[in-house]
Design an enzyme around this catalytic site. Structure first.
Site, mmCIF file in Angstrom:
data_model
loop_
_atom_site.group_PDB
_atom_site.id
_atom_site.type_symbol
_atom_site.label_atom_id
_atom_site.label_comp_id
_atom_site.label_asym_id
_atom_site.label_seq_id
_atom_site.Cartn_x
_atom_site.Cartn_y
_atom_site.Cartn_z
ATOM 1 N N GLU A 12 -40.237 -27.658 16.971
ATOM 2 C CA GLU A 12 -38.925 -27.280 17.479
ATOM 3 C C GLU A 12 -38.745 -28.046 18.778
ATOM 4 O O GLU A 12 -39.533 -27.868 19.707
ATOM 5 C CB GLU A 12 -38.882 -25.767 17.709
ATOM 6 C CG GLU A 12 -37.486 -25.283 17.953
ATOM 7 C CD GLU A 12 -37.461 -23.981 18.698
ATOM 8 O OE1 GLU A 12 -38.216 -23.055 18.336
ATOM 9 O OE2 GLU A 12 -36.696 -23.901 19.666
ATOM 10 N N CYS A 14 -33.955 -22.782 24.213
ATOM 11 C CA CYS A 14 -33.615 -23.796 23.212
ATOM 12 C C CYS A 14 -32.226 -23.579 22.652
ATOM 13 O O CYS A 14 -31.634 -24.482 22.082
ATOM 14 C CB CYS A 14 -34.650 -23.763 22.095
ATOM 15 S SG CYS A 14 -35.054 -22.094 21.590
#
Ligand code: NAP
Length: 532
Positions: free
Chosen positions: A268, A305
Site C-alpha cells: 500500500e 493514506c
C-alpha cells in the site's frame, strides 16, 4: 500480563536477537531527542534463521484448524488489552500521536484480530467447493474435484510509520497472514522500535502459551534496505505485505519480481483520494462541507493514506465562496508534529517544490514556529490546465496539504479525473438529483479507486467484511485486493484442488460429512448438508 521491559533486541522465533548489530535509537519527534533504549540491528544470519524457522512452522500452521488459529489471534488481542497503557505511552513518545489516537488505534488492532478470529471460527471463508464424481458420464467420466483456499507460506510484513499498531507488528497484515495459516516475519519500523518490541513480546508470549511452533512469528530490526531487502530475497518467503512510500513499495516489488522464484508483494503506497464537489451540494450545504473537508484534510497532521489530497471544483460563485471559507480554515490552523524527521523533511521539500510551480498558490497560517518536526496545514490551488500539464502535481504530498483544482466546466473536470493515478478512495458530493445525473462520473470514479464515497469523507477507515482498502496502482501494488478488512486474508492464500481424494485425506472443510457444518458450493448449489 506484566508489562514487558524493553531490551532493544529482535525476536528470532521465541529467542532474542543478539546485541552485535549496528545500534540505533527511536526518536521523540516532538522534542527531536533520542529515546532509550539502544536497539540492535538484526544480523543477516538472524534474518535467515527467522525465515528458516518460519519455513519449518509453515506446514504445521497449515494443518491447524480455524478454531486453533482463532485462539492465537484472540490471545494476542487479550495480551494487547492487558498492556494497553504501556503500549499507548511508548507509542506517544515515538510518534507524537495523541493518547486518544493511540488508544483508538490499539482498539482497532484488537478489533482486527477478533474479526479474523470470528472469520476462522465460522470457517466459510475458505470458499469450499465440491464437484462430485460422475463415473458414468459420457463421453468422459467426471472426476471428484474439491477445492478451497490454503495458506501461501511464510510472509514478511513491513510496518507502517503512520500506524504504529494497526499496520505494524500485530496489525492488519500480520493478523490476515496468521489467520490464513502463514508464519510471519515482521520488519519493525525503526521510528517506533520500542512500540514494536512491546507488541512483538505480546505476540511471542501468545505463540508460546498456546504451543504454536516457534517460527510462527519473528520480528527483525534494522535498516529496511539491508535487513528488509535480505528478508525479501529469502527463498523461504512466499509473500510480502508493506505499507509506506511508493519508492519503498516499488523497490520491494522489483526485488520480489527478480527472485529466482518471484513472490507477490501487497504494497500500500501512495494515494491522492480525489474529492469532487458539485454545484448544488455546494449551494445547499457548503458550510458543513468546509468543516468536514478541513477536518479530513488535517486529521492526524494529514498523515493518513486516505487524506483528501486533491479537491475538484467547477468554477462558480458557490465554489468560490466554498474555497474562500476552506482557505480561512487552513489560515487559522495550528501546527502539528509529524511522525518522523524523514516525513517532516519530505513534506517541507514537496511543499516548497509546489510553491515554486508557476500557477500554484499556497494558503497557510503565518504562525509557523520553525521548530523541527512541526508543520502547518496548507491549501494549494491551481487551474486545471496547469494541473494537467504538470504530472508532478498529481503525486501524493504526505501531510496536511490539499490541492484545489479549478475546472472551467464538467468536461474539464472529467478530463482531470481521467488523468489521475489509482487511489484508495474517490469521493463525490452532490444532491440526490446531481448524483442521478452524474452516473458517468461515478463510473469513472469506480475505475479510479477501491472505495467510492458519496457525501462523506475518506479518512476514518471502518474495518469490516465489506471494506475495500485498495485500488489501482500506485495506491496498491495489486489493485485486485484489499489491505483492510476480512477479505485481506485472501492475499495470503492460494487455491488447491484435490482430485479423487479419499475422504479421510481431505481437509475437514471438504469432507463428505461436513464436520464443520459450513456452507459449501456443492455441484453449483450453496449447501451446508453432508455429501453422500
Ligand atoms: P518508507 O520509507 O517506505 O518505509 C517503510 C518501511 O519500509 C520501513 O521499514 C523502511 O525501512 C522500509 N523500506 C523503505 N525503503 C525500502 C527498500 N528500498 N527496501 C526495503 N525496505 C524499505 O515509508 P515511511 O518511513 O513510512 O515514510 C516515508 C514516506 O512514505 C512518507 O513521507 C510518505 O511520503 C510515504 N508514506 C505514505 C503512506 C501512505 O499511506 N500513503 C504511509 C506512510 C508513508 P527504513 O525505515 O529502515 O528505511
Amino acid at each position: 500480563m506484566s508489562t514487558p521491559i524493553l531490551s532493544g533486541l529482535a525476536f528470532i522465533g521465541s529467542r532474542r536477537g543478539a546485541k552485535g548489530g549496528a545500534a540505533f535509537q527511536a526518536m521523540n519527534p516532538a522534542l527531536a531527542q533520542p529515546l532509550e533504549p539502544i536497539f540492535h540491528t538484526s544480523s543477516l544470519a538472524e534474518v535467515d534463521t527467522a525465515a528458516h524457522l518460519a519455513a519449518q512452522a509453515a506446514p504445521l500452521l497449515a494443518s491447524f484448524s480455524g478454531q486453533k488459529k482463532a485462539q492465537l489471534l484472540r490471545k494476542v488481542a487479550q495480551n494487547i488489552e492487558a498492556t494497553t497503557a504501556a503500549l499507548a505511552a511508548r507509542a506517544q513518545l515515538e510518534t507524537a500521536l495523541p493518547e486518544a489516537r493511540c488508544l483508538g488505534e490499539i482498539g482497532r488492532t484488537m478489533g482486527q484480530l477478533k474479526l479474523f478470529a470470528d472469520l476462522l471460527e465460522k470457517g466459510e471463508w475458505v470458499d469450499a467447493r465440491i464437484e462430485t464424481a460422475q463415473p458414468e458420464r459420457k463421453p468422459a467420466p467426471k472426476p471428484d474435484h474439491r477445492s478451497m483456499c490454503r495458506p501461501l507460506g511464510p510472509v514478511a510484513v513491513f510496518c507502517a510509520s503512520n500506524f504504529p499498531f494497526a499496520y505494524s507488528v500485530a496489525g492488519g497484515d500480520t493478523a490476515a497472514a496468521l489467520a490464513a495459516g502463514c508464519p510471519v516475519v515482521v520488519v519493525a519500523h525503526t521510528a517506533h522500535a520500542g512500540t514494536a518490541e512491546l507488541m512483538a513480546s505480546l505476540v511471542v508470549a501468545a505463540v508460546q502459551e498456546l504451543g504454536f511452533p516457534e517460527g510462527t512469528f519473528s520480528m527483525v530490526m534494522g535498516d529496511g534496505r539491508v535487513v528488509g531487502q535480505h528478508l525479501a530475497k529469502h527463498p523461504a518467503l512466499r509473500a510480502i505485505g508493506f505499507t509506506g512510500s511508493r519508492a519503498g513499495g516499488k523497490a520491494l516489488m522489483d526485488t520480489a519480481a527478480a527472485r529466482p522464484v518471484p513472490i507477490p508483494v501487497y504494497a500500500e503506497m501512495s494515494s491522492v483520494n480525489p474529492v469532487i464537489l458539485l454545484e448544488e451540494a455546494l449551494q445547499s450545504r457548503g458550510e458543513a462541507m468546509v468543516a468536514g473537508l478541513f477536518a479530513s484534510c488535517t486529521l492526524g497532521v494529514g498523515q493518513f493514506c486516505t487524506q483528501p489530497g486533491i479537491i475538484l471544483l467547477v468554477r462558480s460563485q458557490a465554489a468560490q465562496d466554498f474555497v474562500e471559507k476552506l482557505a480561512a480554515s487552513f489560515r487559522s490552523a495550528s501546527e502539528g508534529v509529524m511522525l518522523t524527521a524523514g516525513i517532516y523533511q519530505n513534506y517541507q521539500r514537496e511543499l516548497a517544490a509546489r510553491r515554486q510551480q508557476a500557477g500554484v498558490t499556497v494558503v497557510q497560517s503565518a504562525q509557523a514556529s520553525g521548530s523541527a518536526g512541526r508543520v502547518l496545514p496548507a491549501l494549494l490551488t491551481v487551474a486545471a490546465p496547469t494541473f494537467l500539464a504538470q504530472p508532478a502535481l498529481q503525486a501524493e504530498l504526505f501531510g496536511p496539504a490539499s490541492l484545489v483544482v479549478w475546472c472551467e466546466d464538467l468536461a474539464q473536470l472529467k478530463q482531470v479525473v481521467r488523468s489521475l493515478e489509482g487511489s484508495l478512495t474517490a469521493t463525490l458530493h452532490g444532491t440526490a438529483e446531481e448524483i442521478a445525473q452524474h452516473s458517468e462520473l461515478l463510473a469513472q470514479l469506480e475505475t479510479l479507486a477501491g472505495r467510492v464515497i458519496l457525501n462523506g469523507y475518506p479518512t476514518g477507515v471502518e474495518v469490516s467484511h465489506a471494506i475495500v482498502h485498495g485500488g489501482p496502482y500506485p495506491s496498491l501494488s495489486d489493485g485486485r485486493t484489499t489491505s483492510v478488512g476480512s477479505n485481506a486474508i485472501y492475499r495470503f492464500t492460494r487455491l488447491v484442488c484435490y482430485q479423487s481424494f479419499v475422504d479421510a485425506a481431505l481437509p475437514a472443510e471438504l469432507q463428505n460429512a461436513n464436520p464443520l457444518k459450513i456452507t459449501r458450493l456443492v455441484n453449483g448449489q450453496r449447501s451446508s448438508e453432508p455429501v453422500s
